[in-house]
Design a protein around this motif. Structure first.
Motif, PDB file in Angstrom:
ATOM      1  N   GLN A   1      -3.960   0.540  -7.127  1.00 39.56           N
ATOM      2  CA  GLN A   1      -3.205   0.341  -5.886  1.00 39.56           C
ATOM      3  C   GLN A   1      -1.842   1.026  -5.981  1.00 39.56           C
ATOM      4  O   GLN A   1      -1.426   1.742  -5.074  1.00 39.56           O
ATOM      5  CB  GLN A   1      -3.028  -1.153  -5.602  1.00 39.56           C
ATOM      6  CG  GLN A   1      -2.178  -1.423  -4.372  1.00 39.56           C
ATOM      7  CD  GLN A   1      -1.809  -2.885  -4.224  1.00 39.56           C
ATOM      8  OE1 GLN A   1      -1.730  -3.621  -5.203  1.00 39.56           O
ATOM      9  NE2 GLN A   1      -1.575  -3.302  -2.991  1.00 39.56           N
TER      10      GLN A   1
ATOM     11  N   SER B   1      -6.971   4.189  -3.881  1.00 39.80           N
ATOM     12  CA  SER B   1      -7.078   3.001  -3.023  1.00 39.80           C
ATOM     13  C   SER B   1      -8.527   2.535  -2.956  1.00 39.80           C
ATOM     14  O   SER B   1      -8.799   1.331  -2.899  1.00 39.80           O
ATOM     15  CB  SER B   1      -6.492   3.245  -1.632  1.00 39.80           C
ATOM     16  OG  SER B   1      -7.174   4.239  -0.914  1.00 39.80           O
TER      17      SER B   1
ATOM     18  N   ASN C   1      -4.538  -1.116   2.945  1.00 39.65           N
ATOM     19  CA  ASN C   1      -3.964   0.058   2.291  1.00 39.65           C
ATOM     20  C   ASN C   1      -4.950   1.221   2.330  1.00 39.65           C
ATOM     21  O   ASN C   1      -4.594   2.352   2.686  1.00 39.65           O
ATOM     22  CB  ASN C   1      -3.585  -0.295   0.850  1.00 39.65           C
ATOM     23  CG  ASN C   1      -2.959   0.860   0.103  1.00 39.65           C
ATOM     24  OD1 ASN C   1      -2.059   1.518   0.601  1.00 39.65           O
ATOM     25  ND2 ASN C   1      -3.447   1.111  -1.093  1.00 39.65           N
TER      26      ASN C   1
END
Length: 190
Positions: free
Chosen positions: A100, A119, A135
């Motif tokens: 992340q 991601s 995200n």
């Protein structure tokens, strides 16, 4: 890796000092940090040195690599941050925070393909994490993968209907698809 008692003591000392020195500098929660001051920067650099000392003893210690990356991320030195996150990713295969953060730094560097790769990896490590879905959906939207982004954000909103961030992302995706707004860049999305 077997450490002698002396090595273990040195490692623990350096790691604990590094953690203490970075307190309040590295942001791990969901709020925007204020500008880093001169004394905080000095303290953070000392933290890096202690993490490096710990890594000299135990090179595969992914938390030390991760935290050095977080400090460089905080400094805005994204190339260095990504380097440390990628080293940590080679070692640790389950923690979703690593990919992340690598994704966020890759976006800061305008490495969109790499950001999507990371991601996606974060999402593979934590498949029902609605924040990671948001995200990833935003990364996909920036890259022009609108339909996949829409599918992912719909799952995220279904998982957590009250999350305002994902609702905002969903609205952006729908507005881009309907051509109400132009496609955002990474800088637009923060």
């Amino acid at each position: 890796m077997e450490l002698t008692e002396q090595e273990a003591n040195q490692f623990n000392y350096n790691y604990e000092v590094a953690i203490k020195k970075m307190e309040g500098i590295v942001i791990l929660e969901n709020y925007r940090p204020k500008k880093i001051g001169f004394f905080e920067k000095r303290r953070a650099k000392k933290s890096i040195r202690h993490f490096e000392n710990a890594l000299a003893i135990f090179p595969e210690h992914f938390p030390s690599l991760f935290f050095i990356g977080k400090i460089y991320q905080r400094f805005g030195e994204y190339e260095k941050a990504l380097l440390y996150f990628e080293k940590a990713l080679e070692i640790e295969k389950e923690n979703y925070n690593l990919p992340q953060e690598a994704s966020l730094v890759a976006m800061d560097l305008n490495l969109i393909d790499k950001a999507i790769e990371y991601s996606n990896e974060a999402l593979q490590r934590s498949p029902n994490n609605f924040a990671l879905m948001g995200n990833h959906a935003m990364n996909l939207l920036i890259a022009g993968e609108d339909e996949i982004a829409k599918e992912i954000i719909e799952k995220a909103v279904k998982l957590e209907p009250n999350d305002s961030i994902n609702k905002n992302i969903q609205n952006k995706i729908n507005a881009v698809i309907s051509k109400e707004i132009k496609r955002p860049t990474f800088k637009d999305s923060i």
